[in-house]
Design a protein around this motif. Structure first.
Motif, PDB file in Angstrom:
ATOM      1  N   ARG A   1       0.803  -1.219   0.000  1.00  0.00           N
ATOM      2  CA  ARG A   1       0.000   0.000   0.000  1.00  0.00           C
ATOM      3  C   ARG A   1       0.845   1.282   0.000  1.00  0.00           C
ATOM      4  NH1 ARG A   1      -2.322   0.087   6.202  1.00  0.00           N
ATOM      5  NH2 ARG A   1      -0.323   0.601   7.118  1.00  0.00           N
ATOM      6  N   GLU A   2       2.114   1.195   0.370  1.00  0.00           N
ATOM      7  CA  GLU A   2       2.962   2.386   0.475  1.00  0.00           C
ATOM      8  C   GLU A   2       2.956   3.266  -0.776  1.00  0.00           C
ATOM      9  OE1 GLU A   2       6.932   1.815   1.965  1.00  0.00           O
ATOM     10  OE2 GLU A   2       6.191   0.612   3.623  1.00  0.00           O
ATOM     11  N   PRO A   3       3.183   2.698  -1.975  1.00  0.00           N
ATOM     12  CA  PRO A   3       3.185   3.573  -3.159  1.00  0.00           C
ATOM     13  C   PRO A   3       1.827   4.222  -3.428  1.00  0.00           C
ATOM     14  CG  PRO A   3       3.858   1.322  -3.746  1.00  0.00           C
ATOM     15  CD  PRO A   3       3.542   1.333  -2.293  1.00  0.00           C
ATOM     16  N   ARG A   4       0.756   3.512  -3.130  1.00  0.00           N
ATOM     17  CA  ARG A   4      -0.579   4.100  -3.339  1.00  0.00           C
ATOM     18  C   ARG A   4      -0.843   5.229  -2.365  1.00  0.00           C
ATOM     19  NH1 ARG A   4      -5.129  -0.336  -4.561  1.00  0.00           N
ATOM     20  NH2 ARG A   4      -6.396   1.542  -4.454  1.00  0.00           N
ATOM     21  N   LEU A   5      -0.421   5.052  -1.110  1.00  0.00           N
ATOM     22  CA  LEU A   5      -0.582   6.135  -0.138  1.00  0.00           C
ATOM     23  C   LEU A   5       0.249   7.347  -0.532  1.00  0.00           C
ATOM     24  CD1 LEU A   5      -0.641   4.218   3.262  1.00  0.00           C
ATOM     25  CD2 LEU A   5      -2.489   5.588   2.281  1.00  0.00           C
ATOM     26  N   ALA A   6       1.446   7.116  -1.027  1.00  0.00           N
ATOM     27  CA  ALA A   6       2.306   8.227  -1.462  1.00  0.00           C
ATOM     28  C   ALA A   6       1.659   8.978  -2.631  1.00  0.00           C
ATOM     29  CB  ALA A   6       3.686   7.710  -1.842  1.00  0.00           C
ATOM     30  N   ALA A   7       1.105   8.240  -3.571  1.00  0.00           N
ATOM     31  CA  ALA A   7       0.440   8.873  -4.720  1.00  0.00           C
ATOM     32  C   ALA A   7      -0.790   9.657  -4.261  1.00  0.00           C
ATOM     33  CB  ALA A   7       0.050   7.813  -5.749  1.00  0.00           C
ATOM     34  N   LEU A   8      -1.510   9.116  -3.288  1.00  0.00           N
ATOM     35  CA  LEU A   8      -2.684   9.819  -2.775  1.00  0.00           C
ATOM     36  C   LEU A   8      -2.284  11.073  -1.996  1.00  0.00           C
ATOM     37  CD1 LEU A   8      -4.895   6.810  -1.690  1.00  0.00           C
ATOM     38  CD2 LEU A   8      -5.393   8.457  -3.496  1.00  0.00           C
ATOM     39  N   ASP A   9      -1.136  11.036  -1.334  1.00  0.00           N
ATOM     40  CA  ASP A   9      -0.639  12.238  -0.655  1.00  0.00           C
ATOM     41  C   ASP A   9      -0.395  13.360  -1.664  1.00  0.00           C
ATOM     42  OD1 ASP A   9      -0.712  11.125   1.875  1.00  0.00           O
ATOM     43  OD2 ASP A   9       1.409  10.561   1.870  1.00  0.00           O
ATOM     44  N   VAL A  10       0.187  13.005  -2.800  1.00  0.00           N
ATOM     45  CA  VAL A  10       0.433  13.992  -3.859  1.00  0.00           C
ATOM     46  C   VAL A  10      -0.895  14.519  -4.398  1.00  0.00           C
ATOM     47  CG1 VAL A  10       1.366  14.317  -6.184  1.00  0.00           C
ATOM     48  CG2 VAL A  10       2.681  13.050  -4.475  1.00  0.00           C
ATOM     49  N   ALA A  11      -1.829  13.612  -4.666  1.00  0.00           N
ATOM     50  CA  ALA A  11      -3.141  14.019  -5.182  1.00  0.00           C
ATOM     51  C   ALA A  11      -3.857  14.927  -4.180  1.00  0.00           C
ATOM     52  CB  ALA A  11      -3.986  12.782  -5.492  1.00  0.00           C
TER      53      ALA A  11
ATOM     54  N   GLU B   1      -9.897  22.058  -4.620  1.00  0.00           N
ATOM     55  CA  GLU B   1     -10.846  21.007  -5.004  1.00  0.00           C
ATOM     56  C   GLU B   1     -11.246  20.175  -3.792  1.00  0.00           C
ATOM     57  OE1 GLU B   1      -8.708  18.855  -7.993  1.00  0.00           O
ATOM     58  OE2 GLU B   1      -9.087  20.364  -9.527  1.00  0.00           O
ATOM     59  N   ASP B   2     -12.305  19.404  -3.965  1.00  0.00           N
ATOM     60  CA  ASP B   2     -12.806  18.527  -2.906  1.00  0.00           C
ATOM     61  C   ASP B   2     -11.834  17.364  -2.679  1.00  0.00           C
ATOM     62  OD1 ASP B   2     -14.486  17.354  -1.042  1.00  0.00           O
ATOM     63  OD2 ASP B   2     -15.637  16.283  -2.566  1.00  0.00           O
ATOM     64  N   THR B   3     -11.505  17.100  -1.445  1.00  0.00           N
ATOM     65  CA  THR B   3     -10.559  16.031  -1.103  1.00  0.00           C
ATOM     66  C   THR B   3     -11.243  14.827  -0.449  1.00  0.00           C
ATOM     67  OG1 THR B   3     -10.116  17.060   1.032  1.00  0.00           O
ATOM     68  CG2 THR B   3      -8.652  17.657  -0.790  1.00  0.00           C
ATOM     69  N   THR B   4     -12.553  14.824  -0.408  1.00  0.00           N
ATOM     70  CA  THR B   4     -13.291  13.775   0.302  1.00  0.00           C
ATOM     71  C   THR B   4     -12.962  12.379  -0.215  1.00  0.00           C
ATOM     72  OG1 THR B   4     -15.078  15.341   0.667  1.00  0.00           O
ATOM     73  CG2 THR B   4     -15.591  13.019   1.016  1.00  0.00           C
ATOM     74  N   ALA B   5     -12.950  12.192  -1.517  1.00  0.00           N
ATOM     75  CA  ALA B   5     -12.686  10.867  -2.089  1.00  0.00           C
ATOM     76  C   ALA B   5     -11.262  10.407  -1.774  1.00  0.00           C
ATOM     77  CB  ALA B   5     -12.911  10.886  -3.598  1.00  0.00           C
ATOM     78  N   ILE B   6     -10.326  11.327  -1.813  1.00  0.00           N
ATOM     79  CA  ILE B   6      -8.933  10.989  -1.516  1.00  0.00           C
ATOM     80  C   ILE B   6      -8.791  10.580  -0.054  1.00  0.00           C
ATOM     81  CG2 ILE B   6      -6.565  11.878  -1.429  1.00  0.00           C
ATOM     82  CD1 ILE B   6      -7.421  13.821  -3.724  1.00  0.00           C
ATOM     83  N   VAL B   7      -9.410  11.335   0.820  1.00  0.00           N
ATOM     84  CA  VAL B   7      -9.349  11.028   2.257  1.00  0.00           C
ATOM     85  C   VAL B   7      -9.988   9.669   2.534  1.00  0.00           C
ATOM     86  CG1 VAL B   7     -10.203  11.742   4.527  1.00  0.00           C
ATOM     87  CG2 VAL B   7      -9.257  13.442   2.958  1.00  0.00           C
ATOM     88  N   THR B   8     -11.092   9.384   1.894  1.00  0.00           N
ATOM     89  CA  THR B   8     -11.781   8.104   2.074  1.00  0.00           C
ATOM     90  C   THR B   8     -10.908   6.942   1.611  1.00  0.00           C
ATOM     91  OG1 THR B   8     -13.918   9.178   1.787  1.00  0.00           O
ATOM     92  CG2 THR B   8     -13.854   6.788   1.463  1.00  0.00           C
ATOM     93  N   GLU B   9     -10.261   7.103   0.461  1.00  0.00           N
ATOM     94  CA  GLU B   9      -9.394   6.040  -0.055  1.00  0.00           C
ATOM     95  C   GLU B   9      -8.169   5.838   0.835  1.00  0.00           C
ATOM     96  OE1 GLU B   9      -7.189   4.602  -4.158  1.00  0.00           O
ATOM     97  OE2 GLU B   9      -8.427   6.401  -4.184  1.00  0.00           O
ATOM     98  N   LYS B  10      -7.586   6.931   1.326  1.00  0.00           N
ATOM     99  CA  LYS B  10      -6.443   6.814   2.221  1.00  0.00           C
ATOM    100  C   LYS B  10      -6.832   6.091   3.513  1.00  0.00           C
ATOM    101  CE  LYS B  10      -3.581  10.193   2.802  1.00  0.00           C
ATOM    102  NZ  LYS B  10      -2.952  11.490   3.022  1.00  0.00           N
ATOM    103  N   LYS B  11      -8.007   6.409   4.040  1.00  0.00           N
ATOM    104  CA  LYS B  11      -8.472   5.750   5.264  1.00  0.00           C
ATOM    105  C   LYS B  11      -8.672   4.254   5.018  1.00  0.00           C
ATOM    106  CE  LYS B  11     -11.995   5.860   8.881  1.00  0.00           C
ATOM    107  NZ  LYS B  11     -11.338   4.782   9.522  1.00  0.00           N
ATOM    108  N   ALA B  12      -9.256   3.901   3.892  1.00  0.00           N
ATOM    109  CA  ALA B  12      -9.461   2.485   3.566  1.00  0.00           C
ATOM    110  C   ALA B  12      -8.121   1.751   3.489  1.00  0.00           C
ATOM    111  CB  ALA B  12     -10.225   2.353   2.259  1.00  0.00           C
ATOM    112  N   LEU B  13      -7.130   2.381   2.902  1.00  0.00           N
ATOM    113  CA  LEU B  13      -5.811   1.759   2.814  1.00  0.00           C
ATOM    114  C   LEU B  13      -5.158   1.623   4.186  1.00  0.00           C
ATOM    115  CD1 LEU B  13      -4.432   3.477  -0.412  1.00  0.00           C
ATOM    116  CD2 LEU B  13      -4.937   1.044  -0.118  1.00  0.00           C
TER     117      LEU B  13
END
Length: 79
Positions: free
Chosen positions: A21-31, A40-52
């Motif tokens: 999951r590390e690379p996905r979390l890093a990519a989501l941090d950038v996003a 922009e709205d960050t709700t979807a990004i926050v939700t995905e990071k929490k799931a990970l």
């Protein structure tokens, strides 16, 4: 006869999922940072990071040893 320590096997799978999951979390941090910069709205990004992040808290006891060994990040997210 070989005995498999179920608890140890689950710990090993969780450790592998953390690495996966590390690379996905890093990519989501950038996003997330880009979205903040653009207002922009960050709700979807926050939700995905929490799931990970929560993936290692999932109950793996219902999986067979073969399913446990084959479990990858997308499979764990679907649990």
């Amino acid at each position: 006869m070989i005995a498999i320590n179920r608890s140890k096997a689950e710990d090993m799978v969780r450790a592998r999922l953390r690495l996966e999951r590390e690379p996905r979390l890093a990519a989501l941090d950038v996003a997330y940072m880009r979205a903040l910069e653009l207002g922009e709205d960050t709700t979807a990004i926050v939700t995905e990071k929490k799931a990970l992040r929560d993936i290692t808290e999932r109950d793996l006891s219902g999986l067979s040893l073969m399913e446990l060994a084959a479990l990858d990040l997308s499979g764990a997210l679907a649990l």
